[in-house]
Write a protein that holds these residues in place. Structure first.
Motif, PDB file in Angstrom:
ATOM      1  N   GLN A 274      48.601  29.270  70.151  1.00 50.37           N
ATOM      2  CA  GLN A 274      48.845  29.103  68.750  1.00 50.37           C
ATOM      3  C   GLN A 274      48.650  30.198  67.919  1.00 50.37           C
ATOM      4  O   GLN A 274      47.207  30.286  67.735  1.00 50.37           O
ATOM      5  N   ALA A 275      49.359  30.758  67.527  1.00 52.75           N
ATOM      6  CA  ALA A 275      48.994  32.191  66.965  1.00 52.75           C
ATOM      7  C   ALA A 275      48.315  32.078  65.486  1.00 52.75           C
ATOM      8  O   ALA A 275      47.301  32.776  65.095  1.00 52.75           O
ATOM      9  N   VAL A 276      48.700  30.919  64.810  1.00 54.65           N
ATOM     10  CA  VAL A 276      47.937  30.534  63.487  1.00 54.65           C
ATOM     11  C   VAL A 276      46.967  29.612  63.551  1.00 54.65           C
ATOM     12  O   VAL A 276      45.892  29.691  63.365  1.00 54.65           O
ATOM     13  N   ALA A 277      47.523  28.353  63.981  1.00 55.93           N
ATOM     14  CA  ALA A 277      46.450  27.002  64.080  1.00 55.93           C
ATOM     15  C   ALA A 277      45.783  27.303  65.460  1.00 55.93           C
ATOM     16  O   ALA A 277      45.863  26.389  66.430  1.00 55.93           O
ATOM     17  N   LYS A 278      44.650  28.239  65.466  1.00 56.15           N
ATOM     18  CA  LYS A 278      43.825  28.524  66.738  1.00 56.15           C
ATOM     19  C   LYS A 278      42.454  28.290  66.291  1.00 56.15           C
ATOM     20  O   LYS A 278      41.716  28.803  67.156  1.00 56.15           O
TER      21      LYS A 278
ATOM     22  N   ARG B 193      59.490  25.252  68.592  1.00 55.48           N
ATOM     23  CA  ARG B 193      59.060  26.017  67.323  1.00 55.48           C
ATOM     24  C   ARG B 193      59.632  25.278  66.109  1.00 55.48           C
ATOM     25  O   ARG B 193      59.096  25.534  65.153  1.00 55.48           O
ATOM     26  N   LEU B 194      59.939  24.035  66.157  1.00 53.74           N
ATOM     27  CA  LEU B 194      60.197  23.047  64.883  1.00 53.74           C
ATOM     28  C   LEU B 194      58.611  22.548  64.704  1.00 53.74           C
ATOM     29  O   LEU B 194      58.491  21.950  63.766  1.00 53.74           O
ATOM     30  N   LEU B 195      57.731  22.555  65.777  1.00 51.87           N
ATOM     31  CA  LEU B 195      56.330  22.045  65.505  1.00 51.87           C
ATOM     32  C   LEU B 195      55.710  23.263  64.844  1.00 51.87           C
ATOM     33  O   LEU B 195      54.814  22.885  64.029  1.00 51.87           O
ATOM     34  N   GLN B 196      55.725  24.280  65.789  1.00 51.56           N
ATOM     35  CA  GLN B 196      54.813  25.728  65.010  1.00 51.56           C
ATOM     36  C   GLN B 196      55.932  26.632  65.613  1.00 51.56           C
ATOM     37  O   GLN B 196      56.036  26.917  66.628  1.00 51.56           O
ATOM     38  N   GLN B 197      56.376  27.563  64.476  1.00 50.17           N
ATOM     39  CA  GLN B 197      57.272  28.632  65.056  1.00 50.17           C
ATOM     40  C   GLN B 197      56.750  29.503  65.707  1.00 50.17           C
ATOM     41  O   GLN B 197      57.251  30.382  66.778  1.00 50.17           O
ATOM     42  N   SER B 198      55.357  29.744  66.072  1.00 50.30           N
ATOM     43  CA  SER B 198      54.590  30.888  66.511  1.00 50.30           C
ATOM     44  C   SER B 198      54.230  30.345  67.873  1.00 50.30           C
ATOM     45  O   SER B 198      53.353  31.083  68.640  1.00 50.30           O
ATOM     46  N   LEU B 199      54.511  28.947  68.325  1.00 47.36           N
ATOM     47  CA  LEU B 199      54.092  28.557  69.572  1.00 47.36           C
ATOM     48  C   LEU B 199      54.594  29.121  70.793  1.00 47.36           C
ATOM     49  O   LEU B 199      55.761  29.250  70.742  1.00 47.36           O
ATOM     50  N   VAL B 200      53.969  29.510  71.427  1.00 47.98           N
ATOM     51  CA  VAL B 200      54.254  30.273  72.720  1.00 47.98           C
ATOM     52  C   VAL B 200      53.520  29.553  73.951  1.00 47.98           C
ATOM     53  O   VAL B 200      52.217  29.232  74.033  1.00 47.98           O
ATOM     54  N   SER B 201      54.375  29.059  75.013  1.00 44.90           N
ATOM     55  CA  SER B 201      53.957  28.187  76.068  1.00 44.90           C
ATOM     56  C   SER B 201      54.655  28.305  77.419  1.00 44.90           C
ATOM     57  O   SER B 201      55.736  28.865  77.037  1.00 44.90           O
ATOM     58  N   ARG B 202      54.092  27.946  78.449  1.00 46.13           N
ATOM     59  CA  ARG B 202      54.927  28.143  79.674  1.00 46.13           C
ATOM     60  C   ARG B 202      54.460  26.886  80.582  1.00 46.13           C
ATOM     61  O   ARG B 202      53.299  26.288  80.188  1.00 46.13           O
ATOM     62  N   ALA B 203      55.316  26.495  81.490  1.00 48.39           N
ATOM     63  CA  ALA B 203      55.028  25.488  82.224  1.00 48.39           C
ATOM     64  C   ALA B 203      55.598  25.797  83.731  1.00 48.39           C
ATOM     65  O   ALA B 203      56.608  26.460  83.814  1.00 48.39           O
ATOM     66  N   GLU B 204      54.848  25.232  84.584  1.00 46.18           N
ATOM     67  CA  GLU B 204      55.200  25.366  86.123  1.00 46.18           C
ATOM     68  C   GLU B 204      54.570  24.262  87.102  1.00 46.18           C
ATOM     69  O   GLU B 204      53.743  23.870  86.778  1.00 46.18           O
TER      70      GLU B 204
ATOM     71  N   SER C 185      51.667  24.330  55.767  1.00 43.77           N
ATOM     72  CA  SER C 185      51.372  25.539  56.503  1.00 43.77           C
ATOM     73  C   SER C 185      50.045  25.197  57.290  1.00 43.77           C
ATOM     74  O   SER C 185      49.134  24.555  57.152  1.00 43.77           O
ATOM     75  N   ALA C 186      50.283  26.003  58.637  1.00 40.32           N
ATOM     76  CA  ALA C 186      49.431  25.991  59.631  1.00 40.32           C
ATOM     77  C   ALA C 186      47.639  26.361  59.218  1.00 40.32           C
ATOM     78  O   ALA C 186      47.106  25.635  59.468  1.00 40.32           O
ATOM     79  N   GLU C 187      47.622  27.070  58.014  1.00 32.79           N
ATOM     80  CA  GLU C 187      46.593  27.579  57.620  1.00 32.79           C
ATOM     81  C   GLU C 187      45.786  26.472  56.555  1.00 32.79           C
ATOM     82  O   GLU C 187      44.626  26.187  56.732  1.00 32.79           O
TER      83      GLU C 187
END
Length: 344
Positions: A124-128, A101-112, A43-45
């Motif tokens: 990272q919503a949990v491991a932050k 999402r296989l690394l962290q389901q709540s991971l939200v990322s962007r690339a440009e 778990s991330a926690e």
């Protein structure tokens, strides 16, 4: 802090190595980390708690950065193995984002891409915690370096916490300017790095692992990926099933799938495969996994792969790697969670 997010347990390996090297390592903490490493995910926690415990054992500036830089592709689970078989860093990062999402389901990322620079940012919503965000940034940089076999000098990096008193350590470790109080974890790298080749590329193994990643992604709740399995996936799954019965001939696999042998071959050719090559690569991939398990004798591995005779397995393995199964095992590091070097 939510308890629903999980990380690959391999990320704990650098933490355990760090604690083990402390002057007076906590046996209880090492044992606890060992238990976590024995299962696929943590778990991330719990990961954040173990990071804090490692810091308590031996406080160090930018410890999350130091630990993240000690990761290996294999610590990233199936995603790490999959990107290692891509052709270029750009292809690897495209798949990394697809299956993140296989690394962290709540991971939200962007690339440009802008002005010759790839700008990336993720939350990272949990491991932050500060340590966890440091670890995430450094582990990603180290993954890129491991894939292309050379140092990656970022244009800049950013971390989502207040500037610490020892801020000068961060650019020294990462080799680039580091900003603090950012809205997310941030990283910018030169665009030309995306074209660099990955020496361990292998199209067959990439397809195998991408199918596995796709299956895992479909099992996640609220997943966006839900396409039906391809013909390739059906053949692969049937090969694995046929191995249990000891008959992995094309006739047996085709029959189990409801094809005539001629139609079976035609379908594979249309998809760009040959049955012999697909079977060999499936066996090769599994053989390396099985041989890394000391509980399995070579005779067991041969039977698991559908060989009726151990000598046939030894000949095949030598043709794949240039060494016997016993020689391959002698090159493995006991307890290592990284990938063995690609055998030619």
């Amino acid at each position: 802090m939510s308890k629903t997010d999980y990380l690959p347990s391999g990320f704990i390996q650098p933490l355990q190595d760090y604690v083990r090297e402390c002057p007076s390592p906590s046996t209880a903490l090492l044992d606890e980390m060992g238990l976590c490493l024995a299962v696929p995910s943590v778990s991330a926690e719990r990961f954040c708690e173990l990071l804090d415990a490692a810091w308590a054992q031996a406080p160090a500036s930018a410890l999350g950065i130091r630990l993240g830089l000690a990761t290996q592709p294999g610590h990233f689970g199936v995603v790490g193995y999959m990107v290692s078989y891509c052709g270029t860093l750009g292809q690897a990062l495209a798949r990394y984002y697809r299956y993140q999402r296989l690394l962290q389901q709540s991971l939200v990322s962007r690339a440009e891409l802008k002005d010759g620079v790839l700008h990336m940012r993720w939350n990272q919503a949990v491991a932050k915690t500060p340590l966890a965000t440091e670890f995430s940034l450094a582990a990603f940089i180290n993954l890129c370096q491991a894939l292309i076999g050379r140092a990656v000098t970022p244009v800049r990096a950013g971390l989502p916490f207040a500037k610490p008193a020892d801020a000068s350590v961060y650019p020294a470790l990462l080799g680039c300017p580091v900003d603090f109080d950012c809205a997310a974890i941030e990283l910018a790298i030169p665009e030309h790095l995306l074209a660099l080749p990955i020496s361990s590329k292998d199209p067959y193994l990439l397809r195998l692992l991408e199918q596995q990643a796709q299956g895992l992604l479909q099992q996640l709740p609220e997943g966006e990926e839900s396409r039906a399995g391809s013909a390739f996936q059906r053949v692969q799954e049937q090969i694995l099933e046929s191995m249990k019965n000891g008959d992995v001939s094309a006739v047996a696999v085709a029959s189990a799938l409801g094809y005539s042998l001629r139609t079976f071959y035609r379908e594979l050719r249309a998809a760009g495969y040959s049955y012999r090559g697909l079977l060999a690569h499936t066996r090769h991939t599994l053989a390396r996994q099985y041989l890394a398990d000391p509980a399995l004798a070579q005779t067991d591995v041969a039977l698991l792969l559908g060989y009726s005779e151990q000598s046939s397995f030894i000949r095949a393995f030598r043709s794949w790697t240039g060494m016997t199964p016993g020689e391959y095992r002698s090159h493995l590091t006991p307890g290592a969670h990284g990938m063995p070097g690609k055998q030619r």
